[in-house]
Write a protein that holds these residues in place. Structure first.
Motif, PDB file in Angstrom:
ATOM      1  N   ALA A  52       0.623  -1.205   0.047  1.00 32.67           N
ATOM      2  CA  ALA A  52       0.136   0.048   0.088  1.00 32.67           C
ATOM      3  C   ALA A  52       0.928   1.201  -0.096  1.00 32.67           C
ATOM      4  O   ALA A  52       1.768   1.426   0.958  1.00 32.67           O
ATOM      5  CB  ALA A  52      -1.018  -0.079   1.166  1.00 32.67           C
ATOM      6  N   CYS A 131      27.188  -6.130  -0.421  1.00 36.49           N
ATOM      7  CA  CYS A 131      28.454  -5.310   0.390  1.00 36.49           C
ATOM      8  C   CYS A 131      28.927  -6.243   1.803  1.00 36.49           C
ATOM      9  O   CYS A 131      28.027  -6.823   2.408  1.00 36.49           O
ATOM     10  CB  CYS A 131      27.513  -4.302   1.085  1.00 36.49           C
ATOM     11  N   ALA A 161      21.352   1.221   2.211  1.00 29.58           N
ATOM     12  CA  ALA A 161      19.919   0.920   1.770  1.00 29.58           C
ATOM     13  C   ALA A 161      19.505  -0.421   1.760  1.00 29.58           C
ATOM     14  O   ALA A 161      18.608  -1.024   0.830  1.00 29.58           O
ATOM     15  CB  ALA A 161      19.338   1.960   0.643  1.00 29.58           C
ATOM     16  N   GLY A 163      18.283  -2.813   3.512  1.00 29.53           N
ATOM     17  CA  GLY A 163      17.130  -3.469   4.231  1.00 29.53           C
ATOM     18  C   GLY A 163      17.376  -3.985   5.574  1.00 29.53           C
ATOM     19  O   GLY A 163      18.185  -3.710   6.404  1.00 29.53           O
ATOM     20  N   ASP A 301      14.519   0.580   5.618  1.00 29.21           N
ATOM     21  CA  ASP A 301      14.620  -0.580   6.438  1.00 29.21           C
ATOM     22  C   ASP A 301      15.870  -0.774   7.376  1.00 29.21           C
ATOM     23  O   ASP A 301      15.752  -1.350   8.356  1.00 29.21           O
ATOM     24  CB  ASP A 301      14.095  -2.003   5.822  1.00 29.21           C
TER      25      ASP A 301
HETATM   26  C1  LIG Z   1       4.319  -8.716   4.277  1.00 29.88           C
HETATM   27  C2  LIG Z   1       4.784  -7.473   4.085  1.00 29.88           C
HETATM   28  C3  LIG Z   1       3.912  -6.311   3.687  1.00 29.88           C
HETATM   29  C4  LIG Z   1       4.234  -5.021   3.680  1.00 29.88           C
HETATM   30  N1  LIG Z   1       3.533  -4.213   3.150  1.00 29.88           N
HETATM   31  C5  LIG Z   1       3.617  -2.554   3.102  1.00 29.88           C
HETATM   32  C6  LIG Z   1       2.761  -1.727   2.632  1.00 29.88           C
HETATM   33  O1  LIG Z   1       1.768  -2.022   2.466  1.00 29.88           O
HETATM   34  N2  LIG Z   1       3.228  -0.512   2.702  1.00 29.88           N
HETATM   35  C7  LIG Z   1       4.612   0.046   2.798  1.00 29.88           C
HETATM   36  O2  LIG Z   1       4.736   1.258   2.786  1.00 29.88           O
HETATM   37  N3  LIG Z   1       5.326  -0.896   3.305  1.00 29.88           N
HETATM   38  C8  LIG Z   1       5.092  -2.371   3.442  1.00 29.88           C
HETATM   39  N4  LIG Z   1       5.946  -3.120   3.837  1.00 29.88           N
HETATM   40  C9  LIG Z   1       7.424  -2.809   4.143  1.00 29.88           C
HETATM   41  C10 LIG Z   1       8.284  -2.668   2.826  1.00 29.88           C
HETATM   42  O3  LIG Z   1       8.176  -3.778   2.187  1.00 29.88           O
HETATM   43  C11 LIG Z   1       9.744  -2.013   3.458  1.00 29.88           C
HETATM   44  O4  LIG Z   1       9.592  -1.169   4.333  1.00 29.88           O
HETATM   45  C12 LIG Z   1      10.512  -1.750   2.271  1.00 29.88           C
HETATM   46  O5  LIG Z   1      10.600  -2.907   1.289  1.00 29.88           O
HETATM   47  C13 LIG Z   1      11.786  -1.157   2.689  1.00 29.88           C
HETATM   48  O6  LIG Z   1      12.482  -0.980   1.671  1.00 29.88           O
HETATM   49  P1  LIG Z   1      14.075  -0.943   1.478  1.00 29.88           P
HETATM   50  O7  LIG Z   1      14.642  -0.488   0.219  1.00 29.88           O
HETATM   51  O8  LIG Z   1      14.677  -0.211   2.673  1.00 29.88           O
HETATM   52  O9  LIG Z   1      14.581  -2.404   1.975  1.00 29.88           O
HETATM   53  P2  LIG Z   1      14.152  -3.481   0.835  1.00 29.88           P
HETATM   54  O10 LIG Z   1      13.000  -3.712   0.216  1.00 29.88           O
HETATM   55  O11 LIG Z   1      14.438  -4.740   1.850  1.00 29.88           O
HETATM   56  O12 LIG Z   1      15.657  -3.534   0.059  1.00 29.88           O
HETATM   57  C14 LIG Z   1      16.851  -3.889   0.431  1.00 29.88           C
HETATM   58  C15 LIG Z   1      17.626  -4.218  -0.700  1.00 29.88           C
HETATM   59  O13 LIG Z   1      18.963  -4.452  -0.334  1.00 29.88           O
HETATM   60  C16 LIG Z   1      19.588  -5.616  -0.826  1.00 29.88           C
HETATM   61  N5  LIG Z   1      20.469  -5.973  -0.086  1.00 29.88           N
HETATM   62  C17 LIG Z   1      20.426  -6.608   1.283  1.00 29.88           C
HETATM   63  N6  LIG Z   1      21.715  -7.056   1.612  1.00 29.88           N
HETATM   64  C18 LIG Z   1      22.477  -6.394   0.688  1.00 29.88           C
HETATM   65  C19 LIG Z   1      23.905  -6.335   0.708  1.00 29.88           C
HETATM   66  N7  LIG Z   1      24.828  -6.950   1.639  1.00 29.88           N
HETATM   67  N8  LIG Z   1      24.673  -5.702  -0.252  1.00 29.88           N
HETATM   68  C20 LIG Z   1      23.848  -5.232  -1.323  1.00 29.88           C
HETATM   69  N9  LIG Z   1      22.574  -5.188  -1.390  1.00 29.88           N
HETATM   70  C21 LIG Z   1      21.765  -5.846  -0.490  1.00 29.88           C
HETATM   71  C22 LIG Z   1      18.295  -6.471  -1.092  1.00 29.88           C
HETATM   72  O14 LIG Z   1      18.510  -7.388  -2.233  1.00 29.88           O
HETATM   73  C23 LIG Z   1      17.169  -5.710  -1.273  1.00 29.88           C
HETATM   74  O15 LIG Z   1      17.128  -5.363  -2.800  1.00 29.88           O
HETATM   75  C24 LIG Z   1       5.474  -4.564   4.018  1.00 29.88           C
HETATM   76  C25 LIG Z   1       6.285  -5.499   4.407  1.00 29.88           C
HETATM   77  C26 LIG Z   1       6.260  -6.759   4.455  1.00 29.88           C
HETATM   78  C27 LIG Z   1       7.224  -7.817   4.997  1.00 29.88           C
END
Ligand SMILES: Cc1cc2nc3c(=O)[nH]c(=O)nc-3n(C[C@H](O)[C@H](O)[C@H](O)COP(=O)(O)OP(=O)(O)OC[C@H]3O[C@@H](n4cnc5c(N)ncnc54)[C@H](O)[C@@H]3O)c2cc1C
Length: 448
Positions: A52, A131, A161, A163, A301
């Motif tokens: 969402a 990383c 970034a 995760g 995250d």
């Molecule tokens: C079931 C579920 C439902 C959700 N629904 C919602 C919703 O409705 N609305 C909402 O706003 N949020 C929602 N979220 C939360 C949302 O998915 C996360 O907050 C969002 O994906 C965070 O983005 P990010 O880029 O910080 O992390 P991520 O999406 O986790 O991306 C991190 C990236 O870093 C990469 N990575 C990891 N480790 C390394 C490394 N060592 N070196 C290089 N790359 C690496 C990963 O492969 C990934 O591509 C939901 C989460 C879940 C679990």
């Protein structure tokens, strides 16, 4: 602002959007992503997984000119919650004022759009590069590919970034005075699907988020552009009932027949999906500081992983980028920018983490509770008559990006106290829409 060489670990939703912001400010940006390029590989076996997107995320997309495209190309507005009871009866709750909606978008679709946009702005994307090490003094980093070959990358600044299980944060965790907590909640989740009807139609109301609240657990469904719904069962990992206790497809099916019969009837692939789709856990991560030496910073995250019940994880990560960009506009000293960024965002990350847990209890437990529904009705009626005096907490979090999460949380607490007084009025279930209740609300709202 002096152009810097900036590296981002992680090309997820937040890393990709951040790279667009940084490139637009003239920096030379590279992203290193652990996974292969999702645009060339089908991820998740082709399953649609959606999330969402609401006003905070949209505000951040708008600032880089992407809001309209995302809304037009991939979003399905959801104007209300539709609650399903065990007998299949439906009740409805609008999300906000008329016309206000949260948007169901494909996670993979949005991520790919952001990566393409990043490339258009000259961002270099490197895939299958994890990383593995970071020098927090000078932002040098080491990335390792699938063959184990190492690449050493020097930059002026590095953003983690990457995760919830961030490698960059893992390195920061080993330094002095770095606070960190990781909490797995008792519930996990499993994704299931309601496919489109044989004529390609939506089998449930399209423009809604569907909820089957059942006390200690719940099922939800969000629509996809192909007329399917992605369903998510939020369920205890252990105990009875739990993922552990439903240890065969037969047990799971009979449980669904009892608890979610109308949903099960629309899931022709239930048995296969129950068996094949993982039981995933849910984690809350808090940490501080988010930055080191004006050189390394966490975002999304990596700095604040929350449970998904307010639909704000991605939205809050996008808001991190929006705030960081505002701070970049206010000064050019990265020590000061990053220090201001973490000070401003940490209380908001903490607030939305708490609010998301609170919303879990509301969604699974209280959407079927008469007092809760009445409270929502009283608040809804009052706020539509006196919008300047009362904005419900859900609207503050979801539709009011000008209000910080931490402010919304504080206001929500004061509203709880006032609503407790209203709900304690004699015969409130009969007189809820009377002039007397409205007058009392007007009097109490002065204290907000
Ligand atoms: C079931 C579920 C439902 C959700 N629904 C919602 C919703 O409705 N609305 C909402 O706003 N949020 C929602 N979220 C939360 C949302 O998915 C996360 O907050 C969002 O994906 C965070 O983005 P990010 O880029 O910080 O992390 P991520 O999406 O986790 O991306 C991190 C990236 O870093 C990469 N990575 C990891 N480790 C390394 C490394 N060592 N070196 C290089 N790359 C690496 C990963 O492969 C990934 O591509 C939901 C989460 C879940 C679990």
């Amino acid at each position: 602002m002096e152009a810097k060489k900036i590296t981002i670990a992680g090309a997820g939703l937040v890393g990709s959007l951040l790279s667009v912001y940084l490139a637009k400010r003239g920096h030379k940006v590279s992203i290193y992503e652990r996974r292969p390029d999702a645009r060339k590989n089908t991820i998740d076996g082709g399953r649609s997984i959606n999330l969402a997107l609401s006003d905070r995320g949209l505000q951040a997309l708008a600032k880089v000119g992407l809001e309209e495209r995302v809304l037009a190309e991939m979003a399905i507005p959801m104007y209300r919650r539709v609650m399903h009871d065990k007998a299949g009866n439906l009740t409805f709750q609008p999300y906000g004022k008329e016309g206000q909606a949260i948007n169901s978008v494909s996670r993979a679709g949005l991520n790919m759009l952001l990566m393409e946009e990043a490339e258009k702005h000259g961002v270099e994307l490197h895939f299958s590069q994890a990383c593995a090490a970071v020098n927090l003094e000078n932002a040098d980093a080491t990335f390792v590919n699938r063959e184990g070959q190492k690449a050493h990358v020097n930059s002026d600044l590095l953003f983690g970034a990457d995760g919830a299980f961030s490698a960059v944060r893992g390195i920061m965790q080993k330094t002095d005075r770095f606070s960190y907590s990781q909490e797995y909640i008792d519930h996990g989740y499993k994704e299931l699907e309601i496919p489109a009807g044989t004529d390609g139609s939506f089998l449930l109301e399209k423009n809604a988020l569907h909820i089957w609240p059942r006390g200690n657990y719940m099922l939800i469904a969000l629509p996809n552009p192909d007329a399917s719904f992605t369903c998510t069962l939020f369920f205890p990992m252990e105990g009875d009932p739990s993922f552990e206790s439903l240890d065969s497809v037969a047990k799971a099916r009979s449980f669904f027949e009892e608890q979610f019969p109308d949903a099960l009837a629309l899931m022709p692939n239930f048995d296969k999906e129950w068996e094949e789709n993982p039981d995933s856990s849910l984690v809350i991560i808090r940490c501080y500081p988010w930055t080191r030496n004006g050189k390394v910073a966490l975002i999304g995250d990596a700095s604040h992983a929350i449970v998904p019940f307010y639909g704000q994880g991605m939205n809050s990560g996008f808001e991190d980028c929006f705030v960081l960009d505002r701070l970049m506009g206010e000064g050019s000293d990265w020590d000061q920018i990053l220090s201001a960024y973490e000070k401003e965002r940490k209380p908001d990350g903490d607030a939305i983490a708490d609010l998301a847990m609170r919303n879990f209890v509301e969604m699974r437990d209280l959407t079927g509770d008469a007092d809760f529904l009445l409270r929502k009705k009283i608040e809804g009626r009052f706020s539509s008559k006196h919008p300047d005096k009362w904005t419900p907490l859900y609207s503050l979090v979801t539709f009011s990006p000008q209000v910080r999460y931490s402010e919304a949380q504080a206001l929500g607490r004061r509203q709880d106290d006032l609503m407790a007084e209203i709900m304690a009025m004699p015969n409130i279930h009969e007189v809820w829409d009377s002039a007397e209740v409205e007058a009392k609300m007007l009097e109490l709202a002065q204290r907000l």
